[in-house]
Write a protein that holds these residues in place. Structure first.
Motif, PDB file in Angstrom:
ATOM      1  N   ILE A  65       0.859  -1.180   0.000  1.00  0.00           N
ATOM      2  CA  ILE A  65       0.000   0.000   0.000  1.00  0.00           C
ATOM      3  C   ILE A  65       0.895   1.228   0.000  1.00  0.00           C
ATOM      4  N   ARG A  66       0.850   1.953  -1.082  1.00  0.00           N
ATOM      5  CA  ARG A  66       1.653   3.167  -1.191  1.00  0.00           C
ATOM      6  C   ARG A  66       0.825   4.368  -0.750  1.00  0.00           C
ATOM      7  N   GLN A  67       1.518   5.391  -0.262  1.00  0.00           N
ATOM      8  CA  GLN A  67       0.866   6.587   0.255  1.00  0.00           C
ATOM      9  C   GLN A  67       1.319   7.832  -0.490  1.00  0.00           C
ATOM     10  N   SER A  68       0.407   8.772  -0.637  1.00  0.00           N
ATOM     11  CA  SER A  68       0.729  10.121  -1.092  1.00  0.00           C
ATOM     12  C   SER A  68       0.054  11.081  -0.125  1.00  0.00           C
ATOM     13  N   HIS A  69       0.813  12.030   0.400  1.00  0.00           N
ATOM     14  CA  HIS A  69       0.271  12.987   1.367  1.00  0.00           C
ATOM     15  C   HIS A  69       0.516  14.412   0.882  1.00  0.00           C
ATOM     16  N   GLY A  70      -0.414  15.298   1.224  1.00  0.00           N
ATOM     17  CA  GLY A  70      -0.270  16.706   0.886  1.00  0.00           C
ATOM     18  C   GLY A  70      -1.526  17.454   1.294  1.00  0.00           C
ATOM     19  N   GLY A  71      -1.575  18.735   0.970  1.00  0.00           N
ATOM     20  CA  GLY A  71      -2.785  19.510   1.221  1.00  0.00           C
ATOM     21  C   GLY A  71      -3.961  18.873   0.495  1.00  0.00           C
ATOM     22  N   SER A  72      -5.114  18.830   1.143  1.00  0.00           N
ATOM     23  CA  SER A  72      -6.252  18.079   0.610  1.00  0.00           C
ATOM     24  C   SER A  72      -6.687  18.580  -0.766  1.00  0.00           C
ATOM     25  N   GLY A  73      -6.794  19.888  -0.926  1.00  0.00           N
ATOM     26  CA  GLY A  73      -7.184  20.427  -2.224  1.00  0.00           C
ATOM     27  C   GLY A  73      -6.169  20.110  -3.306  1.00  0.00           C
ATOM     28  N   SER A  74      -4.893  20.209  -2.953  1.00  0.00           N
ATOM     29  CA  SER A  74      -3.834  19.880  -3.915  1.00  0.00           C
ATOM     30  C   SER A  74      -3.864  18.403  -4.274  1.00  0.00           C
ATOM     31  N   GLN A  75      -4.149  17.545  -3.305  1.00  0.00           N
ATOM     32  CA  GLN A  75      -4.224  16.110  -3.554  1.00  0.00           C
ATOM     33  C   GLN A  75      -5.389  15.767  -4.487  1.00  0.00           C
ATOM     34  N   ALA A  76      -6.524  16.416  -4.277  1.00  0.00           N
ATOM     35  CA  ALA A  76      -7.675  16.193  -5.165  1.00  0.00           C
ATOM     36  C   ALA A  76      -7.324  16.574  -6.593  1.00  0.00           C
ATOM     37  N   ARG A  77      -6.654  17.708  -6.759  1.00  0.00           N
ATOM     38  CA  ARG A  77      -6.281  18.137  -8.114  1.00  0.00           C
ATOM     39  C   ARG A  77      -5.287  17.171  -8.744  1.00  0.00           C
ATOM     40  N   ALA A  78      -4.379  16.618  -7.933  1.00  0.00           N
ATOM     41  CA  ALA A  78      -3.401  15.666  -8.462  1.00  0.00           C
ATOM     42  C   ALA A  78      -4.099  14.415  -8.990  1.00  0.00           C
ATOM     43  N   VAL A  79      -5.098  13.927  -8.273  1.00  0.00           N
ATOM     44  CA  VAL A  79      -5.845  12.749  -8.736  1.00  0.00           C
ATOM     45  C   VAL A  79      -6.604  13.080 -10.013  1.00  0.00           C
ATOM     46  N   ILE A  80      -7.235  14.233 -10.040  1.00  0.00           N
ATOM     47  CA  ILE A  80      -7.961  14.666 -11.235  1.00  0.00           C
ATOM     48  C   ILE A  80      -7.019  14.776 -12.429  1.00  0.00           C
ATOM     49  N   ASP A  81      -5.781  15.214 -12.178  1.00  0.00           N
ATOM     50  CA  ASP A  81      -4.792  15.389 -13.250  1.00  0.00           C
ATOM     51  C   ASP A  81      -4.080  14.096 -13.632  1.00  0.00           C
ATOM     52  N   GLY A  82      -4.398  12.984 -12.950  1.00  0.00           N
ATOM     53  CA  GLY A  82      -3.843  11.708 -13.392  1.00  0.00           C
ATOM     54  C   GLY A  82      -3.118  10.871 -12.370  1.00  0.00           C
ATOM     55  N   LEU A  83      -2.935  11.351 -11.133  1.00  0.00           N
ATOM     56  CA  LEU A  83      -2.321  10.516 -10.107  1.00  0.00           C
ATOM     57  C   LEU A  83      -3.225   9.299  -9.882  1.00  0.00           C
ATOM     58  N   PRO A  84      -2.722   8.058 -10.093  1.00  0.00           N
ATOM     59  CA  PRO A  84      -3.608   6.888 -10.191  1.00  0.00           C
ATOM     60  C   PRO A  84      -4.033   6.316  -8.835  1.00  0.00           C
TER      61      PRO A  84
END
Length: 341
Positions: A65-84
């Motif tokens: 299980i890999r993790q990615s952490h950051g500001g919540s709004g920034s994380q949402a944008r990263a997923v929208i932009d392609g973070l799988p």
């Protein structure tokens, strides 16, 4: 001819061997990516280890299980932009629903898991210096001229949004008007010397750089901050009134279908509601939504009047919370402009 025959024999062997590997499960790579908000690193470290151990016992297969952490709004944008991401565990409903609006979540994401997909909740509290030298006890103390506040940026941080909403609510929930709330929050942000992008950055600013007199932060982050400060910091639960922070969890449907991880991701999220996981949630100072587990650990969580942020807008809808306070040109931007004058 012999070379071609040998080549085909080798290819045939490799195909057969590959089929055996797939059939037996040996060598398969079971992986999940959990894209999370910033102050949950310790929680997911413990949770991932517990779920991976259970998964290996039940399936005879290791799970990474890999993790990615950051500001919540920034994380949402990263997923929208392609973070799988297979799973998102963000700080606010609006951040998770932004992923739905991008076509990555099904419409029923909020009601797919128990308690509106909330295995735990939290709130915003104060961290102050040892002995509370400025005697900061309640929200009204934040606007005193001798008090300097540390809180992250609501445009990028879930902690920042929750802190903003808690400050606004501290006026409205006690009978004040929206105009009075705006005046109070505007005055409070004039006491903020730096807006970090995420919760953990604000923690470092306050605890390590020793900037500010009071830090507005998640309850769990406050406990960790105080523990690591070795007696130099204290927690204050402001006036027994704060916001009910609701960090939803969701499986990213489009990604898990493409990656073939839907069943594992679903099991991972459902694990969060087990008694074992709820105990880990309490251990990490998040408020478990299992009533029996919460009752066993109630000493960790002083009684507070926790109010939902959606009560701050007439419609009672999160989309209107976002539009009213945090959209481009909305209340927070207006307050920032007013604070620079």
């Amino acid at each position: 001819m012999w070379k071609r025959l040998l080549m085909w024999l080798v290819v045939g062997y490799l195909v057969a061997a590959g089929a055996w590997v797939i059939a037996s499960g040996f060598g398969r790579k079971e992986q999940l990516l959990n894209v999370a908000c910033d102050p949950t690193r310790e929680l997911w470290h413990d949770m991932n280890a517990a779920f991976a151990a259970q998964y290996e016992r039940e399936h005879g297969m290791k799970l990474l299980i890999r993790q990615s952490h950051g500001g919540s709004g920034s994380q949402a944008r990263a997923v929208i932009d392609g973070l799988p991401a297979d799973v998102v565990t963000l700080a606010l409903w609006t951040d998770t629903d932004a992923v739905r609006k991008a076509g990555l979540l099904e419409a029923d994401w909020e009601n797919r898991y128990p308690n509106r997909s909330l295995p735990y909740v939290s709130t915003i509290v104060f961290v102050v210096r040892k002995g509370n030298p400025k005697n900061i006890r309640d929200w009204a103390d934040l606007t005193r001229p001798d008090v300097e506040i540390i809180t992250p940026n609501p445009k990028t941080s879930g902690n920042g949004k929750w802190s903003f909403l808690a400050m606004w609510g501290s006026v409205v929930w006690r009978g004040g008007t929206a105009d009075a709330a705006r005046a109070f929050v505007t005055a409070a942000y004039r006491r903020v010397p730096v807006l970090d992008a995420a919760a953990r950055g604000a923690t470092m600013t306050f605890a390590q750089k020793r900037i500010g007199d009071v830090h507005l932060t998640w309850e769990n982050e406050a406990h960790l901050e105080v523990k690591e400060a070795d007696g130099e910091l204290e927690i204050v639960h402001p006036g027994a009134l704060s916001v009910l922070a609701e960090p939803h969890v969701a499986v990213v449907d489009a990604n898990v279908r493409r990656k073939g991880t839907a069943s594992v991701a679903d099991a991972y999220v459902r694990f969060l509601y087990t008694e074992e996981a709820q105990e880990l949630i309490a251990k990490n100072f998040h408020r478990p939504t299992n009533a029996a587990v919460f009752a066993r650990h109630q000493a960790l969580f002083p009684p507070m009047d926790l109010r939902r942020a959606t009560t701050l807008v007439p419609s009672g809808k999160w989309d209107d919370v976002q539009k009213t306070f945090f959209a481009e040109g909305a209340v927070f931007d207006q307050i920032q402009i007013a604070g620079r004058k």
